[in-house]
Design an enzyme around this catalytic site. Structure first.
Site, PDB file in Angstrom:
ATOM      1  N   GLY A 129      -3.149  -3.645  -1.449  1.00 36.11           N
ATOM      2  CA  GLY A 129      -3.683  -2.318  -1.692  1.00 36.11           C
ATOM      3  C   GLY A 129      -4.895  -2.379  -2.584  1.00 36.11           C
ATOM      4  O   GLY A 129      -5.196  -3.417  -3.176  1.00 36.11           O
ATOM      5  N   SER A 179     -13.964   3.648  14.445  1.00 34.41           N
ATOM      6  CA  SER A 179     -13.234   4.913  14.492  1.00 34.41           C
ATOM      7  C   SER A 179     -14.141   6.140  14.579  1.00 34.41           C
ATOM      8  O   SER A 179     -13.641   7.248  14.762  1.00 34.41           O
ATOM      9  CB  SER A 179     -12.316   5.025  13.274  1.00 34.41           C
ATOM     10  OG  SER A 179     -13.067   5.039  12.084  1.00 34.41           O
ATOM     11  N   LYS A 237      -7.226   9.441   6.149  1.00 35.86           N
ATOM     12  CA  LYS A 237      -8.186  10.299   6.838  1.00 35.86           C
ATOM     13  C   LYS A 237      -7.696  11.745   6.898  1.00 35.86           C
ATOM     14  O   LYS A 237      -8.473  12.689   6.671  1.00 35.86           O
ATOM     15  CB  LYS A 237      -8.445   9.768   8.242  1.00 35.86           C
ATOM     16  CG  LYS A 237      -9.166   8.422   8.261  1.00 35.86           C
ATOM     17  CD  LYS A 237      -9.290   7.874   9.671  1.00 35.86           C
ATOM     18  CE  LYS A 237     -10.009   6.527   9.689  1.00 35.86           C
ATOM     19  NZ  LYS A 237     -10.103   5.950  11.047  1.00 35.86           N
TER      20      LYS A 237
END
Length: 783
Positions: free
Chosen positions: A356, A679, A722
């Site tokens: 992370g 994307s 997102k």
């Protein structure tokens, strides 16, 4: 010998020395030009020649005036001897001369020279320098070990002139050529004596330092000899009194510790063998300390000592929840392992990899896991590690050998089943000393680490009970074989709502404690925390948030330290005065989208971002122009988007001549931020379709997804981040690839309830959902 002011004389160039007037010096000549110059001087009645230093000692045969220093010494050859390598001569310096013109270069140098007048200046300063130089010279002779002759004053007095004394002493010092030449070229006695005084001061400092080093070495040697004699006397006294020597007592202590230690049979057998060897060695033997240090390591390692796990799942869940907010997936994994241990105590420990962005609590989570299990915790930072021996240890044959970091951590923990965190495993280096990541393959492999063999220990040690937790910011730099051995658990960035809870539960109380304030003295309401999160920090973790809260607490602490007693409540409007102007302005949904603009969604390490794709037509232009620091993958997505729209122009109601008569420019702000990834493909198709049809895209709709030339919409990653970015921006309608529907379970429920999701498998569905009044397209074949 009568000297005329200007003469033409043979010149003998010297590589690395200078001849002074009124001094004698032996010289050896081997270069053809030098030998020829000496032969020419010997052929003269007065046997004289000019000796001058050359500027470049590496030059084999100087042939220009610029190759030589301008001032040399007129000398007379007193002795000459021929050798197999050339000539050996003894010369006496007479006067200084200045080279005017080089008359001849072959076969030897001949130059026109003039005599340099002997300086006649005098005065108190010359006398003072002269006497100081004599004192320093005498001191240097004493420090160098040479006895100063009792008649030194008489020897110097024979020179009769301070300048001759300066030349005499200068010839005795080991000066380099530039310093000797500067002394020779000095135009006055005062200048020459000043130069010599500086050189002698430096030489005196060197001699004093050498003398000090010799005294220290002699003192140390005398001390060692004295200690050796005292030890020998002590040993003799102990033998007379029937007492043990210190070495014997030490070996007996090691033998007793070995008898009491709980060692495996193979370790005990090797330790006894080394102890017997130690007993036969004298204490001064090089191997004595090596074996003794190795035995102490073997005796201190927890070969069979373990901590008892706390298998109360409810207690473990309570501790994990106390220390960290959220992170449900990781907490569940730890509780699963506890449940397995409860049913099967012999189960192997998991090898976890927390991945992370910085500041999300990876390292502190390891400490919480150890506390929940009741195990001891050790941490090793592997960032920047280059040497494989740092993990495996060095062989005992090397001087200063040590066990590797893994065995050292086990030794410090004192048990064989700690929680061992290997921090920053993605930042391991690799060079000629080996590949530390390859060494981790054995350490982190449950099938091999039960027989881990450290190079220093050279005995198999069981690491299968250790819970290994590695942390990383990026998996791309971790070798695939190493990644295959670890169970990867991803820690995504915290949502603003999660950061709010973390700040209220953990960060604010911690900062109040560190600044000495009480909750009654300082109150930070939730709306203030929300403003700090959105306008003063931009990160996936909470480190910057904690620093900002700490800064806020310190500002208030100053007020109380100055005598204030009223409680302080920090409102959002107070933040500019305490923290300065707002640093970040989140991207909000635009009020209106003109044709050619579509709303995309992007993933970053600090969370999700709303991304606007802008397209315009370029009259009389051609081709596709891309700006906004787009990476290669994103550029390919733009080309694929243009190809799809062009190939379906008739279905979309777009005149084909628009493509032939106009160029297209696609820009993705902000221009200073690099961007990449596939994307944004659906947003680019939507922006191009909106531009070419003249129909604006819906302002309340954001989208993400990869595209193909045939119009398929492929799944992408980072759905949680997102969607949260769209929610923060006030967007309440999101188009996602159909295959990403399963990823919505990671999105907080209250966010899912406030957003309308449209799932698309083909670009026709995306365009119908994002652009109103778009002409209906025929159904796609095979979709």
């Amino acid at each position: 010998m009568t000297m005329t002011p200007i003469q033409i004389l043979p010149v003998l160039p010297l590589r690395n020395t200078v001849i002074f007037p009124a001094t004698f010096a032996p010289l050896s000549a081997g270069r053809p030009g030098s030998v020829a110059a000496i032969e020419a001087a010997v052929g003269r009645e007065d046997k004289s020649l000019v000796i001058v230093a050359q500027r470049d000692p590496q030059q084999e045969q100087p042939n220009k005036l610029e190759d030589l220093y301008p001032v040399g010494t007129l000398a007379v050859i007193r002795k000459l001897a021929r050798t197999a390598n050339g000539l050996d001569i003894l010369v006496q310096g007479l006067e200084r001369v200045r080279l005017l013109v080089l008359e001849q270069a072959e076969p030897y140098l001949r130059a026109r020279v003039e005599m340099v007048a002997w300086p006649e200046d005098a005065g108190p300063e010359v006398e003072a320098l002269y006497r100081s130089i004599l004192d320093i010279a005498r001191r240097i002779l004493e420090l160098s070990g040479a006895e100063a002759p009792p008649n030194l004053q008489e020897i110097v007095a024979q020179q009769g002139d301070p300048l001759r004394v300066a030349y005499f002493i200068g010839s005795m010092l080991s000066l380099d050529v530039p310093k000797e030449q500067a002394l020779l070229e000095a135009t006055t006695r005062l200048e020459a004596l000043r130069l010599l005084y500086q050189y002698l001061q430096h030489e005196l400092q060197v001699q004093e330092l050498r003398h000090k080093i010799q005294e220290q070495a002699q003192s140390e040697l005398t001390k060692q000899q004295r200690e050796y004699m005292l030890r020998q006397q002590l040993r003799a006294i102990q033998e007379e009194l029937g007492e043990k020597s210190p070495e014997k007592a030490e070996i007996d202590e090691l033998r007793q510790r070995l008898a009491e230690a709980d060692l495996p049979d193979f370790a005990r057998k090797e330790a006894e063998r080394e102890l017997n060897r130690l007993e036969r060695l004298p204490p001064i033997a090089p191997d004595y300390q090596v074996i003794r240090t190795w035995l102490e390591l073997v005796l201190e390692l927890p070969w069979r000592k373990e901590t008892t796990d706390i298998l109360d799942i409810a207690h473990a869940r309570q501790i994990l929840d106390e220390d960290h907010y959220g992170l449900q997936e990781i907490k569940e994994r730890i509780l699963e392992h506890l449940a397995v241990l409860k049913l099967n105590p012999e189960a192997k420990a998991p090898i976890l990899c927390f991945v992370g962005p910085p500041g999300v609590g990876k390292t502190s989570l390891g400490q919480s896991i150890a506390r929940a299990l009741g195990r001891r915790f050790e941490r090793q930072s592997l960032g920047g590690l280059h040497d494989e021996a740092e993990l495996r240890g060095h062989r005992r044959t090397y001087i200063g050998a040590m066990p590797g970091r893994i065995i050292q951590a086990i030794r410090r923990a004192g048990v064989k089943n700690p929680v061992l965190m290997l921090d920053e495993v993605d930042k391991i280096g690799r060079d000629f000393r080996g590949d530390p990541a390859a060494a981790l393959l054995e350490i982190l492999d449950p099938a091999q680490n039960s027989q881990f063999r450290d190079n220093y220990l050279d005995l198999p040690f069981d690491l299968s009970k250790v819970i290994f937790i590695t942390t990383a910011n990026n998996l791309m730099t971790i070798p695939q074989p190493l990644l295959d051995r670890m169970e990867v658990l991803r820690l995504a960035g915290y949502t603003p709502e999660e950061k709010m809870q973390i700040a209220l539960r953990y960060l604010i109380p911690r900062q109040l404690k560190e600044t000495g304030l009480t909750p009654e003295q300082l109150t930070i309401p939730p709306e203030t925390v929300e403003r700090i999160i959105r306008r003063y920090t931009r990160e996936a973790g909470v480190r910057e948030l904690e620093r900002t809260l700490g800064r806020l607490a310190r500002k208030v602490a100053v007020r109380f330290a100055e005598g204030r007693s009223e409680p302080v409540t920090v409102r959002p409007d107070d933040l500019p005065d305490l923290l300065g102007p707002e640093r970040f302005f989140p991207e909000l949904a635009r009020e209106e989208l003109p044709p050619g603009v579509a709303t995309g969604l992007a993933w970053t390490e600090t969370g999700g971002e709303v991304l606007y794709v802008e397209a315009v037509l370029l009259p009389a232009g051609e081709g596709l122009k891309l700006t906004g620091q787009l990476g290669d993958v994103m550029r390919e997505s733009a080309r694929a988007a243009l190809s799809y729209v062009w190939s379906h122009a008739e279905d979309l109601g777009i005149p084909p001549k628009k493509f032939r008569k106009h160029g297209i420019h696609i820009h993705v702000p902000a221009g200073a931020v690099p961007k990449d990834g596939p994307s944004a493909g659906v947003a680019m198709v939507t922006a191009l379709t909106s531009l070419l049809t003249g129909l604006p895209a819906r302002k309340d709709t954001a989208m993400t997804g990869e595209i193909t030339l045939t119009g398929l919409v492929l799944p992408v990653g980072g759905i949680k981040e997102k969607v949260l970015a769209a929610h923060r921006a006030g967007i309440r309608r999101v188009i996602l690839p159909r295959e990403n529907q399963k990823d919505l379970r990671e999105v907080p429920e209250h966010v899912r309830n406030e957003i309308e999701f449209v799932f698309a498998g083909h670009l026709q569905e995306v365009l119908r959902a994002s652009i109103t009044n778009l002409p209906r397209q025929p159904a796609a074949l095979g979709v």
